[in-house]
Design a protein around this motif. Structure first.
Motif, short mmCIF file in Angstrom:
data_model
loop_
_atom_site.label_atom_id
_atom_site.label_comp_id
_atom_site.label_asym_id
_atom_site.label_seq_id
_atom_site.Cartn_x
_atom_site.Cartn_y
_atom_site.Cartn_z
N ASP A 154 0.83 -1.20 0.00
CA ASP A 154 0.00 0.00 0.00
C ASP A 154 0.87 1.25 0.00
O ASP A 154 0.58 2.22 -0.73
CB ASP A 154 -0.93 0.01 1.20
CG ASP A 154 -0.18 -0.03 2.53
OD1 ASP A 154 0.89 -0.68 2.61
OD2 ASP A 154 -0.65 0.59 3.50
N LEU A 155 1.95 1.23 0.77
CA LEU A 155 2.85 2.37 0.83
C LEU A 155 3.60 2.53 -0.48
O LEU A 155 3.80 3.65 -0.97
CB LEU A 155 3.83 2.20 2.00
CG LEU A 155 4.77 3.37 2.29
CD1 LEU A 155 4.00 4.67 2.43
CD2 LEU A 155 5.59 3.07 3.55
N GLN A 156 4.01 1.42 -1.09
CA GLN A 156 4.65 1.48 -2.41
C GLN A 156 3.72 2.14 -3.43
O GLN A 156 4.15 2.96 -4.24
CB GLN A 156 5.03 0.09 -2.89
CG GLN A 156 6.23 -0.52 -2.19
CD GLN A 156 6.68 -1.79 -2.90
OE1 GLN A 156 6.84 -1.83 -4.11
NE2 GLN A 156 6.88 -2.84 -2.13
N ARG A 157 2.44 1.76 -3.39
CA ARG A 157 1.48 2.33 -4.33
C ARG A 157 1.31 3.82 -4.10
O ARG A 157 1.20 4.60 -5.06
CB ARG A 157 0.14 1.60 -4.23
CG ARG A 157 0.13 0.22 -4.86
CD ARG A 157 -1.27 -0.32 -4.99
NE ARG A 157 -1.86 -0.58 -3.68
CZ ARG A 157 -1.79 -1.75 -3.05
NH1 ARG A 157 -1.14 -2.75 -3.61
NH2 ARG A 157 -2.36 -1.91 -1.87
N GLU A 158 1.27 4.25 -2.83
CA GLU A 158 1.15 5.67 -2.53
C GLU A 158 2.33 6.46 -3.07
O GLU A 158 2.18 7.55 -3.64
CB GLU A 158 1.03 5.87 -1.01
CG GLU A 158 -0.28 5.41 -0.41
CD GLU A 158 -0.30 5.56 1.10
OE1 GLU A 158 0.56 6.29 1.63
OE2 GLU A 158 -1.16 4.95 1.76
#
Length: 254
Positions: A154-158
């Motif tokens: 999720d953080l990578q996507r953000e």
């Protein structure tokens, strides 16, 4: 002519070493007149320190995910860099985010640790990075930025959404890593550049690629035959010609 391009981490390099059977199979491949390419996200420094202790020589390196191409002695044949304003802005934006480390790689020296939001050891792929603040990056020619967010897709996507909204750059997801490169650069691009540099027509080459992660897909798409492994993510396994137990056996059969 036969060419084999090898990803490193998770393909030929495991837990800080290259298994002897893989080293020997690459040596035999080259001894038969074939070409071996290291196609990796690693820097020159990291690739050299991963290959040399195990006596493994590659004819060429497509490094930094295709942003730098070298010969067998790691002399640079081609290089590109990230825009300094983009590097500084990305570093400032990611500073202080829990669960994320930001690394930078240059042409010379060890990788740099710019932002540290992951507690404990760094990771097993980028070892002993040198601390660097984002202010220092204004005086460096940065080739690649890598965000490490273990178990945080999720953080990578953000991060990806923010980077691609603000800059025209090439990006790639890896297992736990998110790489940022100059626009248009990836492993497939780097191999294509090398073939043109060598004056080799694509249809005059049998190209085999070995890799276990998402940043290998551009070179797999270029290959005549591509190989991945049971431990690779399912979307990677689905886009290669063969899933094999290891490099050594597959290379011997070629």
């Amino acid at each position: 002519m036969k060419i084999a391009a090898f990803d490193m981490d998770g393909t030929i390099y495991f837990d800080g070493k290259i298994p002897e059977e893989i080293a020997q199979s690459i040596a035999r491949w080259r001894a038969e007149g074939n070409i071996a390419i290291a196609a990796t996200g690693k820097s020159i420094h990291s690739a050299r320190t991963s290959l040399d202790p195990f006596g493994v020589t590659m004819d060429y390196g497509v490094l930094y995910n295709g942003t730098v191409v070298t010969d067998s002695a790691f002399e640079v044949l081609y290089e590109e860099h990230l825009p300094q304003d983009a590097v500084a802005a990305i570093a400032r934006h990611l500073e202080g985010i829990d669960g994320l480390n930001l690394y930078c790689t240059m042409l010379e020296g060890a990788d740099g640790l710019v932002c540290r939001g992951v507690s404990g050891p760094t990771n097993h792929i980028i070892s002993n990075p040198r601390p660097m603040g984002w202010q220092q990056l204004m005086h460096e020619q940065v080739v690649l930025l890598t965000a490490w967010a273990p178990d945080r897709r999720d953080l990578q996507r953000e991060v990806d959404e923010w980077v691609t909204a603000h800059f025209d750059l090439e990006t790639s997801h890896n297992v736990g890593f998110y790489d940022i490169m100059p626009p248009g650069h990836n492993k497939g691009w780097g191999i294509s550049w090398l073939l043109k540099h060598l004056g080799i027509e694509r249809d005059a080459v049998e190209l085999y690629t070995f890799g276990d992660s998402f940043n290998d897909l551009p070179m797999h798409a270029l290959a005549d035959v591509s190989f991945s492994f049971p431990w690779a993510p399912a979307p990677v396994r689905e886009q290669v010609t063969h899933v094999v137990l290891g490099v050594a056996q597959a290379l011997e059969e070629l």
